[in-house]
Design an enzyme around this catalytic site. Structure first.
Site, PDB file in Angstrom:
ATOM      1  N   HIS A 131       0.728  -1.323  -0.023  1.00  0.00           N
ATOM      2  CA  HIS A 131      -0.030   0.056   0.467  1.00  0.00           C
ATOM      3  C   HIS A 131       1.515   0.882   0.012  1.00  0.00           C
ATOM      4  CE1 HIS A 131      -2.724   3.188   2.130  1.00  0.00           C
ATOM      5  NE2 HIS A 131      -3.606   2.213   1.702  1.00  0.00           N
ATOM      6  N   CYS A 372      -4.175   2.069  -3.669  1.00  0.00           N
ATOM      7  CA  CYS A 372      -3.541   3.046  -3.264  1.00  0.00           C
ATOM      8  C   CYS A 372      -2.171   2.031  -3.448  1.00  0.00           C
ATOM      9  CB  CYS A 372      -4.116   3.829  -1.627  1.00  0.00           C
ATOM     10  SG  CYS A 372      -5.014   4.186  -1.779  1.00  0.00           S
TER      11      CYS A 372
END
Length: 414
Positions: A131, A372
């Site tokens: 992420h 993300c």
């Protein structure tokens, strides 16, 4: 129904769980809500909502400072929440539980300090499945210090290349950071083994537990890592509150992240001295209600049979995977053999954003985009995916509803 599904159905009363989540009775455009965006945030049981309301209704006050009963009550609940978290993850000490706004801030606290400790001879090891919060933070720390950021590759299935992980570790490795579970793919990493390998070269280890904390028991003493970070809202608690757990010996000497009230022991116009743990890492008025709500979520979650929870979630993923594999024109993105409840996919017809929009019109809530994890999407050769992510209150009927809705999407976009 598969044998796993039958086992899950007999061991886990999902309808009793669902009754505790008021939002699950909602309709979207006249259709029952099918909430499959749990990797983004989980819904909240009534007991967590009640805990938040009760705090604001009966003892709303700032903590630690007040000379009155409301402040005492608020402080007891707030510090009691710290004890609850410490017990939940088996921390060595309650002083190791640092409140933050969430996983992202927790990682930034560590990265900000690390940037002051790194040299140009050091390396920080991350993975291709990160992420952004567990990538950009280390990237920037390396830029500020001159250290080298090293990225461990993944296989086409979305699992970590363990041989490369071992090969890239060396005496220059200062810190290793990796996710417990990939938010975009659902890949479950062998975190204890990865930690042991990193500790063998004397590297610090941070585990991004945002996606793992609600799916597997976490015992930081057994894991042997130096930092484990997670957010309440992925664990049926409120948004805006999270935890940085770190070993006390490290946190006692770690460079402070923010300065201000609470984290100070002594101040003059020219200098200041920091407070003891955990307060030296917590500046300003904290998210008191969030900590209380998080503790209530942990108490609620801890009462569940974790084996039954995992069997139920595995049955959901098995059903979704089986139907996805049989769905013409749909490709699963992320087929690691060890996964938790995430089905990430693309379809021949339609951009992920169009798929998400049309599913929403049918009451099915998923996430679309790069989640993300833009570099990961580039590695896998896709601009983004549609992602259905499952939790304990989802049902096999909801999995069927997802694919019934996808059939309509295919017809609309075909």
């Amino acid at each position: 129904m598969s044998s796993l599904a039958k086992q899950a159905e007999s061991a886990f009363d999902v309808e009793a769980i669902r009754q505790q989540f008021p939002i699950l009775s909602r309709e979207i455009d006249g259709k029952p809500l099918v909430y499959l965006d749990n990797a983004a945030t989980t819904q909240k049981p009534q007991c967590v909502i009640d805990a938040l309301v009760d705090y604001y209704s009966t003892c709303n006050s700032n903590v630690h400072r007040g000379a009155h009963q409301l402040a005492d009550e608020a402080t007891r609940r707030y510090e009691g929440a710290r004890d609850t978290v410490a017990e939940f993850i088996n921390a060595y000490s309650r002083n190791e539980v640092i409140w933050t706004s969430g996983t992202t801030e927790s990682i930034n606290v560590v990265a900000n300090g690390l940037a002051q400790l790194l040299t140009a001879d050091d390396e920080v090891l991350v993975t291709e499945m990160e992420h952004h919060a567990n990538l950009v933070t280390w990237q920037q720390a390396c830029k500020r210090s001159g250290a080298k950021l090293v990225v461990v590759p993944i296989k086409d299935t979305g699992e970590l290349d363990l041989e490369q992980f071992s090969a890239l570790l060396n005496t220059r490795t200062k810190l290793v950071a990796f996710p417990h579970v990939s938010n975009a793919l659902g890949t479950l990493n062998p975190i204890a083994d990865l930690t042991a390998q990193a500790k063998a070269v004397d590297a610090w280890v941070l585990i991004d537990g945002a996606q793992g904390i609600a799916h597997e028991p976490v015992d930081v003493q057994v894991l042997g890592c130096d930092f484990y970070v997670f957010s309440a809202h992925k664990l049926f608690g409120p948004t805006g509150i999270g935890v940085l757990w770190g070993k006390e010996a490290l946190l006692t000497e770690w460079p402070v992240w923010q300065t201000g009230g609470e984290m100070i022991s002594e101040v003059s116009y020219q200098d200041a001295a920091w407070n003891v743990l955990p307060y030296r890492m917590e500046a300003g008025t904290p998210n008191i209600s969030g900590a209380i709500g998080m503790a209530e979520a942990i108490r609620w979650f801890s009462e569940l049979d974790m084996d039954a929870v995992q069997t139920h979630e595995a049955a959901l993923l098995e059903s979704a995977t089986r139907q996805a594999e049989a769905f013409d024109g749909l490709t699963i993105v992320g087929t690691a053999p060890n996964k938790v409840g995430v089905l990430s996919f693309v379809m021949d017809e339609g951009h992920p954003a169009d798929i998400g929009f049309l599913l929403d019109r049918q009451g099915v809530a998923i996430r679309t985009g790069h989640h993300c994890a833009e570099p990961l999407m580039g590695r896998l050769g896709v601009p983004g995916t549609a992602r259905a992510s499952f939790s304990i209150y989802n049902t096999l009927d909801e999995v069927d509803a997802l694919f019934a809705a996808l059939n309509k999407v295919k017809t609309m976009l075909g």
